[in-house]
Design a protein around this motif. Structure first.
Motif: not given
Ligand code: C5P
Length: 227
Positions: A93, A95, A97-99, A125-128, A146-148, A161, A165
């Protein structure tokens, strides 16, 4: 190892930023270029994987020879990712993703009528995290990376994370550093995994980061199947 070590493997990668609509002509997005995710998609494709690339808004052109799914908002990206988990071997992941997203989307262009306009945002929603929960509920599933993107306390936030996650690996980059992060051709990352695994990579092209990351994924998957 043969020339196509990922032959027969399904790899799902997300890339780019999500686009959260305010009205028909305006939106909220971020600086993600999609380049890191695209580099991973290319590297996985060249190793023989069947690659699905779920893209948000990106500057770069997605690579050939991969299945490109275009999305915009975090909600759409979630649907595209979750509906493809079954049968996927690895999820990466990358991407941004907008919080948050606008609480409602105006059907018509918002007119300038008052001096102060308040935009109400709701949490996405947090997809990861949902992928991690999906795996936990099923007792198995894809290997999840995941990426951070951080600007402070990179390691602390990355490790948090990784646990919260429920990922197998977290790739952390300090987007405030020169030669790293959004839009750049190179990246400087640290990779954290289960059991205290940590590898700090020097400044490298995003393709070289992708190659090393796929090596780390291969070794970690081998380790978990041997356990
Ligand atoms: O935004 P954040 O630093 O928490 O992102 C960490 C990881 O979680 C990333 O891999 C990002 O793609 C994923 N993510 C997600 N859904 C979100 C926020 C972040 O999947 N709403």
């Amino acid at each position: 190892i043969g020339p196509k070590p990922l032959a027969g493997q399904r790899v799902l990668i997300t890339a780019g930023g999500t686009v959260e609509r305010i009205d028909p002509v305006r939106y909220i997005t971020n600086d993600s270029s999609g380049k890191m995710g695209f580099a991973i998609a290319e590297a996985a494709r060249d190793r023989g994987a069947e690659v699905t690339l779920v893209c948000g808004r990106t500057e770069a052109t997605p690579p050939h020879g991969v299945n490109v799914i275009r999305t915009d908002s975090a909600l759409r990206m979630r649907d595209e990712v979750m509906s493809r988990l079954d049968g996927t071997d690895v999820v990466i992941k990358a991407a941004a993703v907008a919080d948050y997203r606008p609480a409602s989307r105006a059907d018509q262009k918002i007119k300038k009528t008052s001096d102060l306009l308040t935009l109400e945002l709701v949490r996405n929603p947090d997809i990861l995290q949902e992928v991690g929960e999906w795996k936990e509920a099923r007792g198995g599933g894809p290997f999840v990376v995941g990426f951070a993107a951080e600007t402070t306390d990179v390691e602390k936030h990355a490790l948090d994370k990784l646990a919260r996650k429920k990922c197998d690996l977290i790739v952390a980059n300090n987007v405030a550093e020169a030669g790293a992060g959004f839009g750049a051709e190179t990246n400087i990352v640290s990779v954290y995994g289960r059991g205290g695994f940590a590898e700090h990579l020097p400044q490298m092209t995003k393709r070289a980061v992708a190659e090393r990351l796929l090596d780390i994924v291969r070794d970690a998957r081998k380790g978990s199947s041997e356990r």
